[in-house]
Each structure stands twice: as structure tokens, then as C-alpha cells.
Design a protein around this motif. Sequence first.
Motif, PDB file in Angstrom:
ATOM      1  N   THR D 514       0.894  -1.015  -0.019  1.00 55.86           N
ATOM      2  CA  THR D 514       0.044  -0.127   0.082  1.00 55.86           C
ATOM      3  C   THR D 514       1.027   1.473  -0.005  1.00 55.86           C
ATOM      4  OG1 THR D 514      -1.687  -1.162   1.189  1.00 55.86           O
ATOM      5  CG2 THR D 514      -1.924   1.103   1.160  1.00 55.86           C
ATOM      6  N   THR D 515       0.521   2.055  -0.741  1.00 59.66           N
ATOM      7  CA  THR D 515       1.247   3.404  -1.016  1.00 59.66           C
ATOM      8  C   THR D 515       0.513   4.574  -0.836  1.00 59.66           C
ATOM      9  OG1 THR D 515       2.575   1.963  -2.737  1.00 59.66           O
ATOM     10  CG2 THR D 515       3.319   4.338  -2.334  1.00 59.66           C
ATOM     11  N   ARG D 516       1.001   5.556  -0.065  1.00 60.63           N
ATOM     12  CA  ARG D 516       0.331   6.732   0.160  1.00 60.63           C
ATOM     13  C   ARG D 516       1.218   7.856   0.172  1.00 60.63           C
ATOM     14  NH1 ARG D 516      -3.858   8.934   2.586  1.00 60.63           N
ATOM     15  NH2 ARG D 516      -3.210  10.888   3.752  1.00 60.63           N
ATOM     16  N   CYS D 524       5.302   3.752   2.113  1.00 63.41           N
ATOM     17  CA  CYS D 524       5.148   2.230   1.412  1.00 63.41           C
ATOM     18  C   CYS D 524       4.772   1.111   2.567  1.00 63.41           C
ATOM     19  CB  CYS D 524       6.268   1.874   0.615  1.00 63.41           C
ATOM     20  SG  CYS D 524       6.522   3.124  -0.586  1.00 63.41           S
ATOM     21  N   THR D 525       3.819   0.483   2.641  1.00 61.43           N
ATOM     22  CA  THR D 525       3.392  -0.621   3.705  1.00 61.43           C
ATOM     23  C   THR D 525       3.287  -1.763   2.887  1.00 61.43           C
ATOM     24  OG1 THR D 525       2.207   1.301   4.849  1.00 61.43           O
ATOM     25  CG2 THR D 525       2.087  -1.074   5.733  1.00 61.43           C
ATOM     26  N   ILE D 526       4.160  -2.771   3.417  1.00 62.73           N
ATOM     27  CA  ILE D 526       4.163  -4.026   2.878  1.00 62.73           C
ATOM     28  C   ILE D 526       3.403  -4.931   4.074  1.00 62.73           C
ATOM     29  CG2 ILE D 526       5.241  -6.310   2.187  1.00 62.73           C
ATOM     30  CD1 ILE D 526       7.641  -4.421   1.619  1.00 62.73           C
ATOM     31  N   VAL D 576       7.880  -1.904  12.148  1.00 64.57           N
ATOM     32  CA  VAL D 576       7.329  -3.014  11.942  1.00 64.57           C
ATOM     33  C   VAL D 576       6.247  -3.336  12.870  1.00 64.57           C
ATOM     34  CG1 VAL D 576       9.342  -4.195  10.576  1.00 64.57           C
ATOM     35  CG2 VAL D 576       9.146  -4.112  13.208  1.00 64.57           C
ATOM     36  N   SER D 577       5.292  -4.069  12.534  1.00 63.11           N
ATOM     37  CA  SER D 577       4.215  -4.287  13.510  1.00 63.11           C
ATOM     38  C   SER D 577       3.531  -5.814  13.086  1.00 63.11           C
ATOM     39  CB  SER D 577       3.310  -3.268  13.564  1.00 63.11           C
ATOM     40  OG  SER D 577       2.538  -3.217  12.457  1.00 63.11           O
ATOM     41  N   LEU D 585       4.998  -3.847   7.366  1.00 57.31           N
ATOM     42  CA  LEU D 585       6.408  -3.250   7.337  1.00 57.31           C
ATOM     43  C   LEU D 585       6.182  -1.988   6.623  1.00 57.31           C
ATOM     44  CD1 LEU D 585       9.680  -3.085   7.588  1.00 57.31           C
ATOM     45  CD2 LEU D 585       9.510  -4.603   5.282  1.00 57.31           C
ATOM     46  N   LEU D 586       6.407  -0.809   7.725  1.00 56.89           N
ATOM     47  CA  LEU D 586       6.054   0.462   6.925  1.00 56.89           C
ATOM     48  C   LEU D 586       7.553   1.133   6.753  1.00 56.89           C
ATOM     49  CD1 LEU D 586       4.531   3.330   6.312  1.00 56.89           C
ATOM     50  CD2 LEU D 586       4.726   3.554   8.956  1.00 56.89           C
ATOM     51  N   LEU D 587       7.656   1.733   5.479  1.00 54.17           N
ATOM     52  CA  LEU D 587       8.939   2.450   5.090  1.00 54.17           C
ATOM     53  C   LEU D 587       8.535   4.022   4.716  1.00 54.17           C
ATOM     54  CD1 LEU D 587      10.370  -0.017   2.658  1.00 54.17           C
ATOM     55  CD2 LEU D 587      10.802   0.338   4.897  1.00 54.17           C
ATOM     56  N   GLU D 588       8.954   4.906   5.459  1.00 46.50           N
ATOM     57  CA  GLU D 588       8.588   6.264   4.995  1.00 46.50           C
ATOM     58  C   GLU D 588       9.792   6.955   4.274  1.00 46.50           C
ATOM     59  OE1 GLU D 588       5.731   8.804   7.481  1.00 46.50           O
ATOM     60  OE2 GLU D 588       6.487   7.397   8.946  1.00 46.50           O
TER      61      GLU D 588
END
Lengths: 115, 115, 591, 591
Positions: D514-516, D524-526, D576-577, D585-588
Motif C-alpha cells: 500500500t502506497t500513500r 510504503c506499507t508491505i 514493523v508491527s 512493514l512501513l517504510l517512510e
Amino acid sequence: MNITEYTDRDVAVMSISGRIDGTTSAEAETAILARIPSVPALVLDLQHVDYVSSAGLRVVLKGAKSARSSGARLVLAGLTPQVREVFDISGFSSVLEIHGSTPEAIAAILKTGGS
Amino acid sequence: MNITEYTDRDVAVMSISGRIDGTTSAEAETAILARIPSVPALVLDLQHVDYVSSAGLRVVLKGAKSARSSGARLVLAGLTPQVREVFDISGFSSVLEIHGSTPEAIAAILKTGGS
Amino acid sequence: MRRAVDWLTSVPISAPKARPDDVLYGTEDRPPAGVTMIAVVQQAMLMLMLLVYAVITGERMGLDPAGVVRFTSTCIFGFGLSTLLQGLRSRLTPGMLMVAIPSPVAFGTYIGIISAWGPSAAVGAVISANVIILLITPQLPRLRGYFPPEVAGVAVFMIGVMIIPEGIQRSLSPDAAGIISAPSMIASVVTLAAIVLCSIWGGVRLRVMSLIVGCGIGTVIALLLGAFDFSSLDNIPELGFFATPLPSPAAAWPTFVPAAILAYTVIELVHLMDQVASALTMDKLSDKNWVRADMSITARSSMANAIGNVVCGALGTLTGATSTANIGLAHASGVMSRFVGIGTGLLMMLLSFVPVVALVIVLTPGPVVGGVLIYTAAFMIIAGMELVLSRMMNSKRSFTVGFSIVIGFTVVTLPALVQNLPEWSRTIAASGLTVAVLTAIVLNALFRIGTSRTVTLQFEEGTPRAVQAAEHLEHWGAEWGARREVVMRGGMAVGEALELLNDGGFIKGAVALTTRFDEINLRCTITYEGEKPRLEQTAAPDLEALLNAEDDAALDAGLSEMSTNLIRRLADRVSVSSKGGKASLLLEFNH
Amino acid sequence: MRRAVDWLTSVPISAPKARPDDVLYGTEDRPPAGVTMIAVVQQAMLMLMLLVYAVITGERMGLDPAGVVRFTSTCIFGFGLSTLLQGLRSRLTPGMLMVAIPSPVAFGTYIGIISAWGPSAAVGAVISANVIILLITPQLPRLRGYFPPEVAGVAVFMIGVMIIPEGIQRSLSPDAAGIISAPSMIASVVTLAAIVLCSIWGGVRLRVMSLIVGCGIGTVIALLLGAFDFSSLDNIPELGFFATPLPSPAAAWPTFVPAAILAYTVIELVHLMDQVASALTMDKLSDKNWVRADMSITARSSMANAIGNVVCGALGTLTGATSTANIGLAHASGVMSRFVGIGTGLLMMLLSFVPVVALVIVLTPGPVVGGVLIYTAAFMIIAGMELVLSRMMNSKRSFTVGFSIVIGFTVVTLPALVQNLPEWSRTIAASGLTVAVLTAIVLNALFRIGTSRTVTLQFEEGTPRAVQAAEHLEHWGAEWGARREVVMRGGMAVGEALELLNDGGFIKGAVALTTRFDEINLRCTITYEGEKPRLEQTAAPDLEALLNAEDDAALDAGLSEMSTNLIRRLADRVSVSSKGGKASLLLEFNH
């Protein structure tokens, strides 16, 4: 001129880039004629070829002749408009198998088999 | 990923295109490690590589190590900005020889000799 | 007579067309009756919506309501005929689905001519200008350098600018004191918003019909809010169900005023550029194997338009141009058959006999028309910018375009400057469009003088000569704005010739390549110390036989003349000469 | 106090700059005295030529000749100070060679405010607007989405359009009856032609000085033909050799009128966009290793300009902007040292005490000024078009630009429509520039609402996930107008993360990305079925030691954390959660 060889879904592809002219045709001829006897079909990817002289046409025809005698299939793919024009006006388009792109050529080979 | 090898003014060049990641790194490793022992210097042309993962970095480092032990020289050339960034932030830029383009890399090798 | 008809219908062969996969019915396909009917009705409806310029012209000519309806009906007839001509295939007409509409370019100048010299001068100007265009059309390839994309871009951009005041006035309907009408503004904004929303978020088919949707919604709003001049209904003339679309009695006999003819010829030159672009677009969209511009079909499309316009002129109406919206409809619906064009043309000619059709268009509320005009202006302005920037800019092109637009604006914003000019030049000078396009044409021609059209390459050691020649040709081809395909063909032929001269041992000393470009031809001359080769055309070898030959010697022998044949076929003309130990080989390519 | 100075001069570290090969003296280099002097004089001369807008403003304010000279001198002082600030390096100023000139954007609105509410309101508006800009500047990255290139392009384009009438009036000098003056026109055309010829056929250095050459030749012609108002010489005020550049007495105390402040703030927003573009250009030209936009230096350049403008406001002059012609001169001469900027600023501040300098500029013949203005207008129009088309057009952008220009033109060509608006809004509405830019900003913001900012990719079988992710990010990055380098970095990090999750066996089932995007961040969240990985930052391995290690095992062990390190360094924030068998996994990434 650079020559790269690889196989895609078991079809042999020879990708040539640069110019196929009097200076480079010998190298192309050696590569093509060496490859043909060992494969049922060979795709010549000319996508990155921006120039083919009559010496280059001769090499392709020799390759086609060699393929015919060894029961293999030589397929051309990805010709740029100007290279296509040379194949057209020399009449080569009518005796060779030419596809729009390498994937199309491979699909055609996989569908109908080598030779 | 495609690998093309050629020599330019007697300097061995290996041009890689596509992505060097977990799926393709084994192939790149084999090619690089096979080539290094036989040449005094090898230019890795990464101009057409648009992605290098940590697996790709590992391959390059292994190549550099192999070159060092065989007394050869491994030179990188033509990195795109995003690939360059990966080499920079991983610290690889400081231990590897990197040139702007393949002609520059070849010129540097011809000037100072292999190794 | 019989011979004339034969000549007319024996169309010169052009490349065979192949229908692209996303097109349901190609140019030559004859769709089933049902499909044809739906396509014809859609094309005709869209065309009728775009008749608004005919209505504006009629009103601005000072015609009474009955006169405006008759004028509009006559336009429908004329443009129907143009559409029919485009659909027929002959030596003078292309055989394509191209629908004609009243041109937003022409109406300002047309009205200007009428108010300066009366309707009969307009008839004379329209007829003369289109006869001139008919004479120019065969010279089109030769003149291309004088009408490059940036000149066409200035024209399209200025058309957009010229529409603005008309659009804003109708949208806001200000009264004598300058107070704008709120209901008008709302109706106009709703029309505009509906068109924009359809074209941004609609699917492909809704997008093409966005004009019709916008007008429908806008009209409803205008009627609800009362932004509609109901008094106009009182003035509705008594119309029979059937009436012949007759020319205005005032325009019966043409008079020929040179200034009027000049002004209208500039307008038709703009149309000519537009027509070429439309024909190329249509040909490209409907041919899968499209490779190079088919100059025969574009020339015939331009001729068909000019012939239709001569008739329009004689009928006392303004002239038309091909509707790009209709091309979009054809592409989106996948029906590009020329038989739909023939049907649309015939239907329009029929409808022109039913005055109530024209009446409905005439009664479209002003604010709705205003919204459509504003939409058109916005997109013309952007389309003009895109055309201008379609070639790489350099200082010359930047200044040509920038200065032309400055001059065009000056005329629009400072009309007082024009009032002191001599009478004959005023119609031209009063139109920002005409002035801007003339400025662009003149500056472009002036700057062409400064560009060297002949360059010589002295080959250097190291890089192969054929490579140097190819790079040289590509560089200068771009500088001259030559067509890429011609330049590539030149590079192929010159490379082959250099190889032949080299391998044949003809070259004994220094070699040079001189290239000359004059818009009609690209001429490449290879001069060298040594002997001249023989380049005789021989029969093409039987390739199939060579492929089956026993040994390679036969193949090599069969291909021995291949090089000569290639050169002869790549180049349009080849000649060789030698004198005092120096030889030269000239290759000419049509441009 | 000491602490404040320390704070001010301790500049935040930005990337080290390297001088490009074609630059003789880089930003930080101190050229020899002789070189510095020549460079300073050239920069100051060019700046003085561009003071014409200050003169126009003074004349249109209705000042007497002595007043115009004093106004121009005060401008020279203010812009000299701005130039000096740009040259200094501190927390609020960039340390770059950027020369300030009176802005062609501001003068129309400035004069409008003076005629509506008097000089003191202009002082208040200029000061307030620039304080607002100072407050906005730190938020710049966050606001970028609201001022995309096409909005800036509309501004530049409309500036060009707004200059036209001024340029044409001065070039043709029509009398009361509208009869144009032939000598004026000739002098103007010669000026224009000289500038164009220098810039087309001149070498690099002549090209940069083309304005000065054109003005010189044009002035000679104007004097020879008598296209010069010699009576103006009679009115030359008695000027001492030395005079303090004082503010106009009328403007002593500011008054704050909300409508005036709003109108001027829009102008300063346009300047802000322009300043950012100029600072980026200068940074790019003077740094060989330039890779990404240095937001610190652009923000400090904008702040320096705003501070200088507050002083200009207090002195009762209009505001300035960075001269792109001077950037061109710096690049062409190869002297980009910020010390030249400091010198130029000081020299200008000195010259402002010598009224005869301003007098020479004030006496430049009108037609020559006209020629310069027409040249500027032509190139602004083209530059605006290029900015507009610098991003791929889609329906939304086309309509935003097209409609904004239509509205801008409406104001220019139909001024009567504005007369009935409420008094407070008239200053804004009367300027085609302000209206067009506001329309573009509003439409852009409206259409942003309709664009989805969050998209989810469900990975398909067949193509590697990292490839799918990269293509997905590139597609949406272009749609959102995100910066390419950020998108590429995102693709790298997501690819690495996918590989790590896959090779580590964390993924047990379906995976989605998911990209915002919200202009400030790309997130970007995987998400996947499986466990969450540990992504702890570890020390970087000693690569040199690994290279010299005996066996490959040591190398592999040393690189085992490389993947985690890469992800942590590519992304600006990583988290990560996991919950109920699902992990994410959230990458900013900062944008």
C-alpha cells in the motif's frame, strides 16, 4: 556491434546491437553459423541494430540457408523501421520469418515448434 | 538480467543490464568470478542496471575480493544515480574504484595499468 | 466525359492499409446497416453541436432570425457536401471518415470582410482563397519548411485566444451597464463543468460525447434559471417543414477585393496546416502498419476540403475544416469506415432541407454556447503550446513564436493602433490571429536564410566512415527539421555507398561527404580521389532459389549486385561522375 | 547577543559542493582581485540595465523627474542589500551569487495599490506580504503540491503577457491621435534586433551581454533619429554628485489594508516559486556532484530575498527577485563565487549614493526600453509554455492551465467586467496575472481532491514482486508528480524489503503493498500473512577488512546485516508491527 546470447523459455535468442556492416559482418556470421546447428530454432533480436548494409543482409541469408539445410528455424524480431525498410526493398522480407518483437517471435516458435 | 562481454582496446568489459537482485545474483557471480582470474583488469559496466539489492552488492564485493587475491583490478562504471546511492550509503563507494562511464574507466586502466 | 471519370476514379496506388486491432471497422470496411446507422447519427449529432460558429457568424452578419436559420441550414448543406467528398475515393478526394464543421479560425475574418466590403466580397474572397489553396496543394511537400509545427502552433494558440471574448460575453451576458447576469454565469459554469467532468472522469465513449452531455445539462439549467432570452421565441420565423437551403440573396454575385482575398488566403493556409495534421492523424489511427506520412492521401484530403469550400463560398457561407472531435469519436467507437463518412455527409445534406434542425441549434441558450466556447479556447491554447514545443526549441524558434504571440496580443489589446492603418490592410491587421500567423511565417522564413543548408563532412581517421556519415546526417537533419525517416534512409544509402566504394577499391585518396537540404530534396554527394563505380540497376536475385542452392558460392554470386540494388532503391535518384582523377556519387532523396 | 550571532552563523551542514570543470571559480572560491573586480562590474552593469522596471514604476507613480531619480536610487540601494544578503552565508541566507532586480511581476500590482490606497498602503502591503513569505518558507516542502510547475508556468506566461502593452506603447510612442512615431519604432526594432542577433549568433559571452549591446546600439539610433524626448533634459533636476537614497516622504508610515496585503501576497508567492527555481538552477550549475535538490539552500535563498524585500518595503520601493540574466552571466563567465555577489551588492549600495547613475538609467530612451520589454515578454511567454509542459499533460492539467489563461486574458481584454466588482477585490481582479495565478492555484487544489493518494498493489504470480513494486511506484509517482529520486529510492527500499522478507521465510501467505503520498511523505506499507522481521540497526561492517579476509565465509557473515542496513538508510523511517498472524512493514520517505 555486440552479440548477446540467452535462452528464453528454452528458445535460443541472439541479440545483436549496433551496426551490421562490412566491418562487423564476419563476426556476426561466425556467431550465427556456430549457433544454428545446435538449436531447433534461433531468434535474431535486431531491436538494437540501427544499421544493416548489404554485407549484413548476406549474413542473414546465409544463416537462413544454414537453418534450412539443418532443419532449424531462423526468426527475425524487433526490426527498427529503417532496418525493416532495407529488408523490404531488398525482397528479404518475403523469404524470411519476421516478427514484431522477441516475445512475439518466441510465442510463435513455442506455438508451432521449431523448423 | 543480461550479461554482455567484450573487450575494448584490450580491456575486458562486462556489461550487465536489468536488475541484480536475489534472483539473478548467482548468475552474475558465476560470470564475474569466472572472468576475473584470466584478465589483468575488468570493467563492470552498470549503465543499464536500474536496481541492485544487497545480494547484488555482495556479488560485487566478492568480485573485488577475488580480484584483489588474483592481483587483478575490478572497476565499476556508469552507475545510475539510484544505484550510485546504494553504493554510497552502504559504504561500498569508499572501497571500490568507480568511474563515470566505461570509456573513462578504460582510459584510467590504460593509463595506470592493470592491478 | 467517360475518360474524365476514368481519370478521376483511378486512384494512384498508395500503401495498403491494415486495420489496427482496436478498430472494429477500418476505412475500407463496410459495417452492417445497424452499426452504420448508429455511427452516422452520432457523427451527425456531434457535427450539429459544433455548428455554433455558423450561428455566431449569421448573428454577427446582422441577419434576422429567419436569415440566421437559413444561413445555418446552408452551412449544414455545404459541410455535408465536404464530408461526402472526404468519404469518396478519387484522384481529388481521399476516401476517409472526416467530418467538416464551420471553422473557429475563419469566422472573425469572414465577418470582418463582410462589414468592410459587403457579402459579395466575402463570396469572392472565399472562392479565390480556396482556388489558391487548390493550386498550392500539389506543392505541399516543397513548402513544408515554411509552415513548421511552431507556426501551426501559433495559429492554434491564437485561435484559442480569439475565441475568448465571444465565449465570455455569452457566458456572462453583461447588460449595457456592464452588470453580469448571475443565471447566465451559473448556466455557463455548469455547462463547462459538465464537459470537463465528462472528459476527465468519463469512460472513453462518454468522453467523446462530453460536448453533447454538457450542452444538454447546461440547456436544462439555463431554462430553469431563466438564463434564456424567451423573447427570441416570439421572433421565431414561420418555418415550413421543408425548405431549400438557399444562399443569401445579397451574396448572389461575387466581387473580388484583393485585400479581402489576401486576408482569407492566410486563414485558409492555417486550415491547410490543420487539414494535413487531421488527415495524418486519421491515417495513422486507421492503419496498423503506419510507417510514413502518406502524402498522397493528405494532399487529396486538403483538395477535397478546398473543393467543398469553393461550393460553400458560392452558397454564401463561411468555410469549414475537419472536426477533430469527430475523429476522436470515430476512434473511440472503433468505427472508422469511410462509408460512415459518406452516410454522414448525405444525412447532413438531407437535414439541411429541414429548417427546424438549424432552428434548434440557433435556439441553444447563449450561456451554454459561451461555456462550449470557453472550453474550446482553453484546449486550443494548450494544443497550440504542445504544437509549438513539439520540436526542440532553440533561440530562433523561441523568438519566432514569442514575438508572433506578442504582436498578436498587441492587436487584440491595443486595437487603437490599427485604426490609423490604410483601409486595405485593416482587415488583416485587425485580426490578432492573421497578424500573429503572418509574423510567424515571415520570421521563420527570415531565420531560414541564416541557416546553412549545405554542409561538408571531411572524414576523420579512427571511426568507420559510415558511422561518421550517419552521425553527421542525424545532426544536420535535426538542425534543418528534416523528416527523420528520410534522414535515416539517407544514412543507410550513404553507408552502403561508402562500403561499396571502399570494398570495390574505388577510393584512392581523401573522401568527403557534402549534404544539401532544401525541403524538397536531401542531396548527399560523396566526392573522392579515384574512379567512379558502375551502378547499374540489375534484376533482383531469386532469393528463394539462393536459399535452396547447393553451395555458398551460388549465394555469394547471387548477392553480388545487392549493394548496388540497395543504393538504387534507397535513394530516389543516383548519379555518378568523374573528372580528372576525382569522382563523385550523388544520392538524392525526396523529402 | 553573542549567542544570537553564533546561532546565525552556524550554518546547518548541507552536502559538500564540487566545482564543475567548466566553472573557473566555484561558490566558495575567492578569485584574485582583478577577476573579482571585472566580474563585479559586469554583474552590476547588467543589473543596472534591468532597473527599467523601477523607472517605469516611478514614472507611473506620478513622481517628478527628481522623484524618479531618487526612487531609482533607493531601489538600487535595496536590491544591493538583497544581493549582499544572498552572498553571505548564515542560517537565514544562502551564500550564493544571486543578483536582485526589480521584479516585472510586482510593478503592476504595486502601482495599483498606490493608486487605490496611496503609498503608505503599498509600504504596509510589501512588508506584510514578505513577513508572510518568511513564515511560509519553512513549510515549503509541505506546500509544493499546491504550486506545481504548471502553476508557476501560468505565472511566468502571464507576466510576459502583462508586459506587452507597456513595451508596445514605449516602442511606438503613439501621440494623442494614435499616430505612431516612425523614429521610435525604428529605434525599438533596432534594439530588439540587436538583442536577438547577439543571442542567436553571438558567442556564449556576447549572448549574456546581449541586453547591454542592444541598449547601446538602440540608444545611438534613437539619438540619431531624434526618437528621444530632448525636453526631458531640460527637466533634469539639480543633482549633487552625492545624495542619500531616501524613502519618499509620502511613504513614511505604513498603513495596513487587507485587500492590498492579499494582492501583494499572491505576487510574492509567484516570486517565491521563481526564487526556488533560481536557487536550484544556481546550485545545480555550481555543483559537479549535484544529485538532489538542496532544500536548505533554496529555503535560505527565499528567506534572504524576503528579508531584503522587507527593507525595500520600508524604504518605499517595490520588491525584487533574482535576475536569471545574472545567473546566465555567472555561468557563461565561469565566475560563480559568492564573494562576487558580496562585492556586487556592496558596489550597488555605494552607487545608490551617486544620483547620476540612476539618472543615466532614467534617461534611457523610451523606444529602447520598449524593445527590451518586448524581448522580455517574448521569452517569458515561451519560458512559461516550457514550464507548463515540463510535466506530462493530462486532462486535468490541460484544463487547469487553459482555463487559467482564458480567465487571465478576459481580465486583460475585457476590463469593463472588473469595474462593477466591490472596491476591495478590484486590485486583485484587475491584474490578469493575479487572477490567472489564483485560478490555477484553486483549480489545481480542487483537482487534487479527486486524485486518489492511496493505492494498493496485490502482487501477481509470474513477475518477481520487486519488479512489480518498482513499476507500481513509478506509475503512481508520475501520476502524483512525486520527485523521481524519492520514487526510485522507494523502489530500492521496497525491493530490498521484499527480498529480505522472502529469503528470511517471514512471508507465509498473500502479500500486498500500500502506497500513500501526501507531498510531505511517501509511505510504503508491505502487509503479509506471517511474522514480523527484526530490523535493528547494526554497525556498518568494515568492508576493507572483509576484502582482505581469508575466506568467503567471513565475507558472508560480515554482510549478513547488509539488507537491514540498506533498508534503514534508504528509508527515512522504518517500523514493523504484527497482529493476529498478519505483519506489516512501513517504510517512510521524506519528499
